[in-house]
Design a protein around this motif. Structure first.
Motif, PDB file in Angstrom:
ATOM      1  N   LEU A 114       0.848  -1.191   0.000  1.00 42.33           N
ATOM      2  CA  LEU A 114       0.000   0.000   0.000  1.00 42.33           C
ATOM      3  C   LEU A 114       0.882   1.238   0.000  1.00 42.33           C
ATOM      4  O   LEU A 114       1.831   1.339   0.778  1.00 42.33           O
ATOM      5  N   LYS A 115       0.575   2.173  -0.912  1.00 38.87           N
ATOM      6  CA  LYS A 115       1.343   3.410  -1.002  1.00 38.87           C
ATOM      7  C   LYS A 115       0.390   4.594  -1.084  1.00 38.87           C
ATOM      8  O   LYS A 115      -0.787   4.441  -1.431  1.00 38.87           O
ATOM      9  N   GLU A 116       0.914   5.762  -0.776  1.00 42.49           N
ATOM     10  CA  GLU A 116       0.135   6.991  -0.877  1.00 42.49           C
ATOM     11  C   GLU A 116       0.659   7.774  -2.057  1.00 42.49           C
ATOM     12  O   GLU A 116       1.825   8.155  -2.107  1.00 42.49           O
ATOM     13  N   GLY A 117      -0.182   8.007  -3.054  1.00 43.38           N
ATOM     14  CA  GLY A 117       0.194   8.783  -4.228  1.00 43.38           C
ATOM     15  C   GLY A 117      -0.398  10.175  -4.183  1.00 43.38           C
ATOM     16  O   GLY A 117      -1.140  10.533  -3.254  1.00 43.38           O
ATOM     17  N   ARG A 118      -0.101  10.981  -5.196  1.00 45.12           N
ATOM     18  CA  ARG A 118      -0.652  12.335  -5.251  1.00 45.12           C
ATOM     19  C   ARG A 118      -2.172  12.325  -5.371  1.00 45.12           C
ATOM     20  O   ARG A 118      -2.839  13.287  -4.991  1.00 45.12           O
ATOM     21  N   SER A 119      -2.723  11.227  -5.903  1.00 40.61           N
ATOM     22  CA  SER A 119      -4.167  11.147  -6.084  1.00 40.61           C
ATOM     23  C   SER A 119      -4.851  10.287  -5.026  1.00 40.61           C
ATOM     24  O   SER A 119      -6.034   9.987  -5.133  1.00 40.61           O
ATOM     25  N   GLY A 120      -4.106   9.890  -3.988  1.00 37.91           N
ATOM     26  CA  GLY A 120      -4.706   9.101  -2.923  1.00 37.91           C
ATOM     27  C   GLY A 120      -4.027   7.758  -2.752  1.00 37.91           C
ATOM     28  O   GLY A 120      -2.888   7.550  -3.176  1.00 37.91           O
TER      29      GLY A 120
END
Length: 279
Positions: A114-120
């Motif tokens: 699980l990662k956090e990107g600029r879009s969520g």
């Protein structure tokens, strides 16, 4: 949306297998869809990446999700994020698949992250496929799948991405609805973003039908084989942005030492998929 990554990581190590014969009829349909030359007689080498058309899950309609994909929680982990895309992958080619052979794909979940990107939130699932034919190991494949939230906030506006460079080798592709539909049929891919324009626009928010990532990769690999005069030993690719059926796109390639760099881009647009072929 809450994602229980501890539970999802319990899927690491799960395996499944599927087998199917490479028939002459499938080879002819594959070549016709992608405008490829090639023979389809028993014993002939089958086209590169035709194994992506084989052994796909035959799930009854009642067991499909609203997006046309099989409902989650079987072989793939039940990631609650609804938007699923093939983000990239890599292939090592050990031998040819031949027309008439039974091809067996053994798949294993290698990782769930699980990662956090600029879009969520983004959930990445890495799958290894080992492809065998006639008792031989023919292909080792890594598949990178990404899931994202439908309600993810859009990233803050940034400067327009630079237009893709022009390669030394170029090939124009017109992404007709017929091409996208036929490739979906070949791969038994029910994902509605590739053939259901109202769904793609009104539900998933795309400006048109989405061009399949695996089809782009297949086209780039065949371009590499044409340029190199033979199939590469290794091929990897990564999707950077989607292509749609509302604009033509280009297959580009340029020498990179002993390797070949390849990419796709809509005419005048940024790089959509980047790839590398090595011999």
């Amino acid at each position: 949306m809450a994602v229980d990554i501890v539970q999802l990581r319990e899927w690491i190590g799960r395996e499944e297998s599927a087998s199917e014969v490479v028939t002459p009829e499938l080879v002819r349909r594959f070549n016709a869809t992608l405008d490829l030359d090639g023979c389809s007689l028993p014993g002939d080498p089958a086209p590169l990446l035709i194994h992506l058309c084989l052994g796909q899950p035959a799930v009854p309609g009642a067991q499909l999700g609203s997006d046309g994909h099989p409902a989650r929680g079987g072989f793939l982990p039940p990631v609650p994020l609804p938007r699923r895309m093939w983000a990239g992958g890599a292939f090592a080619f050990h031998d040819d698949i031949r027309v008439g052979e039974t091809v067996t794909r053994t798949s294993r979940i290698l990782d769930v992250a699980l990662k956090e990107g600029r879009s969520g939130q983004l959930c990445f699932v890495t799958v290894e496929h080992r492809i065998g034919a006639g008792g031989r190991d023919v292909i080792t494949e890594r598949q990178d799948i990404v899931y994202r939230d439908a309600g993810s906030p859009k990233p803050a506006p940034t400067a327009a991405p630079a237009a893709a460079p022009e390669g030394a080798h170029r090939r124009l592709i017109v992404p007709t609805t017929t091409l996208l539909f036929r490739y979906s049929a070949l791969t038994f891919n029910g994902h509605r973003i590739h053939y259901d324009a109202p769904y793609a626009r009104d539900v998933e928010g795309y400006p048109g039908l989405v061009v399949h990532g695996p089809m782009q990769a297949t086209m780039l690999l065949h371009l590499a084989a044409d340029i190199g005069g033979r199939a590469p030993a290794r091929f990897s690719f990564r999707s950077l942005s989607p292509l749609f059926d509302n604009a033509d796109f280009i297959l580009d390639a340029a020498e990179d030492g002993a390797a070949l760099k390849l990419w796709t881009a809509r005419v005048g647009g940024p790089v959509a998929m980047e790839a590398k072929a090595e011999w």
